[in-house]
Design an enzyme around this catalytic site. Structure first.
Site, PDB file in Angstrom:
ATOM      1  N   GLU A  46       1.070  -1.210   0.000  1.00  0.00           N
ATOM      2  CA  GLU A  46       0.078  -0.145  -0.168  1.00  0.00           C
ATOM      3  C   GLU A  46       0.961   1.265  -0.022  1.00  0.00           C
ATOM      4  O   GLU A  46       0.625   2.221  -0.657  1.00  0.00           O
ATOM      5  CB  GLU A  46      -0.873  -0.035   1.205  1.00  0.00           C
ATOM      6  CG  GLU A  46      -1.730  -1.153   1.317  1.00  0.00           C
ATOM      7  CD  GLU A  46      -1.108  -2.364   1.997  1.00  0.00           C
ATOM      8  OE1 GLU A  46      -2.197  -2.913   2.882  1.00  0.00           O
ATOM      9  OE2 GLU A  46      -0.130  -2.588   2.094  1.00  0.00           O
ATOM     10  N   ALA A 148      10.483 -36.045  -9.830  1.00  0.00           N
ATOM     11  CA  ALA A 148      10.613 -36.308 -11.126  1.00  0.00           C
ATOM     12  C   ALA A 148      10.445 -37.953 -11.457  1.00  0.00           C
ATOM     13  O   ALA A 148      11.342 -38.424 -10.810  1.00  0.00           O
ATOM     14  CB  ALA A 148      11.697 -35.716 -11.850  1.00  0.00           C
TER      15      ALA A 148
END
Length: 367
Positions: A46, A148
């Site tokens: 912000e 993997a």
């Protein structure tokens, strides 16, 4: 709000222990300020957007994916900056789960006369900050499991060869995962067998904090992960209570942190102790890259929040070739863990299936 989320995502892996926050400020249909929280200690999203605007913001609207903070930390409260800037309306994605905030920031804004709308793209905002929500609500880091494997479910051959199962594109994506996670963790077998560096080899990437398990502190000090010239990222060895002090001293002399943990009934480092060691360093996410024993143990403990499975169109075979998940497993297929709303991506020639790990289905009693 969608743009605020994408701005926040730019700092993935760099804000711990803070959430990812992006912000867009508008005047009518015109965007006048954009910002995001780059890392802890820097301006929050912000404030970054307010500074970017460099203009009178009276009557403007502010869109932010996460509730503005209302307490003093390394930086002042964002609620103060919003009110002082004269913002008339604030649109928020999610309420902050941190008890120091948790709706208080929105109340402060409302009390100051700011219109507040909450819940816009709430699900997307929550998924973006899943590590932060896990860190606050569960008191541990978000655990992402990665492996993997070949098409027949093997992560190595019967004699331990695993280089390389997947192709270059998939391996490059793994480095992206290392870049966006706060920490990375491997088990003792992977440490001894592969001698990994556990670094991110992307041009703009950064190395996660590297955790390795070595219950008996058997890994030689010459392993690549222990060499300070290969990475500036901290290396933490989690080991058992009784280890060779000379080995420990050699690692300490090389800048490696050695942490002794209690062992469980199996003689392994307990899952809770491992995750606590990561949490205690204010790290919100950890990518676990194996091996099968460690991943199986984490899945058995239902401590895995997200899974990445890279699948190569390759057949390895072998009854003794290792698979991604060892451990106890489940007794019935119906009790197997599911990937909720999985995403399938292609990294030719390989596939990646990933998604949140759903809670384990309850056991059923036969009729």
């Amino acid at each position: 709000m969608a743009e605020a989320i994408e701005l926040a995502r730019r700092a993935a892996g760099r804000t711990h222990p803070n959430p990812l926050v992006g912000c867009v400020i508008t005047r009518g249909d015109l965007v006048v300020g954009r910002g995001w929280h780059r890392q802890a200690g820097c301006d929050h999203g912000e404030v970054d957007a307010i500074k970017d605007a460099d203009a009178d913001l009276q009557g403007c609207e502010l869109f932010v994916n996460h509730e503005p903070c209302c307490h003093f930390g390394r930086t002042p409260p964002c609620t103060n900056a919003i009110v002082e800037a004269g913002i008339r309306r604030v649109v928020v994605g999610t309420i902050d789960p941190d008890p120091r905030v948790s709706g208080k920031g929105l109340d402060i804004l409302r009390d100051a006369g700011v219109e507040v709308v909450c819940g816009v793209l709430e699900e997307e905002s929550r998924k973006l900050n899943a590590p932060f929500f896990t860190y606050i609500n569960k008191g541990r880091p978000l655990v992402a499991a990665k492996w993997a494997m070949s098409l027949d479910g093997k992560i190595a051959t019967h004699n331990g060869d695993s280089a390389w199962i997947t192709g270059e594109a998939a391996r490059r994506h793994v480095h992206h995962l290392r870049d966006i996670h706060d920490a990375i963790l491997v088990g003792a077998n992977t440490l001894h067998r592969d001698d990994p560096r556990l670094t991110c080899r992307l041009d703009e990437g950064r190395d996660p904090v590297r955790f390795v398990l070595d219950e008996r502190l058997e890994a030689p000090a010459t392993h690549r992960i222990f060499q300070p010239d290969l990475s500036t990222a901290p290396t933490v060895v989690l080991t058992g209570p009784a280890v060779d002090e000379e080995r420990k001293k050699r690692l300490l002399d090389q800048g490696v942190e050695v942490v002794s943990l209690e062992l469980d009934e199996r003689g392994w480092l307990s899952t809770q102790a491992i995750l606590s060691a990561v949490y205690d360093r204010q790290l919100m996410s950890v990518l676990v890259e194996g091996g099968g024993a460690l991943l199986g143990s984490l899945f058995d403990a239902q401590a895995v929040d997200y899974a990445y499975a890279y699948i190569a169109p390759r057949l390895i075979g072998g009854s003794t070739a290792p698979t991604p998940l060892q451990g106890r497993g489940v007794e019935a297929v119906a009790r197997g863990l599911l990937i909720a709303e999985p995403t399938i991506e292609q990294f030719p020639p390989d596939l990646l299936i990933h998604g949140e790990v759903a809670p384990r289905p309850a056991a059923t009693t036969p009729a």
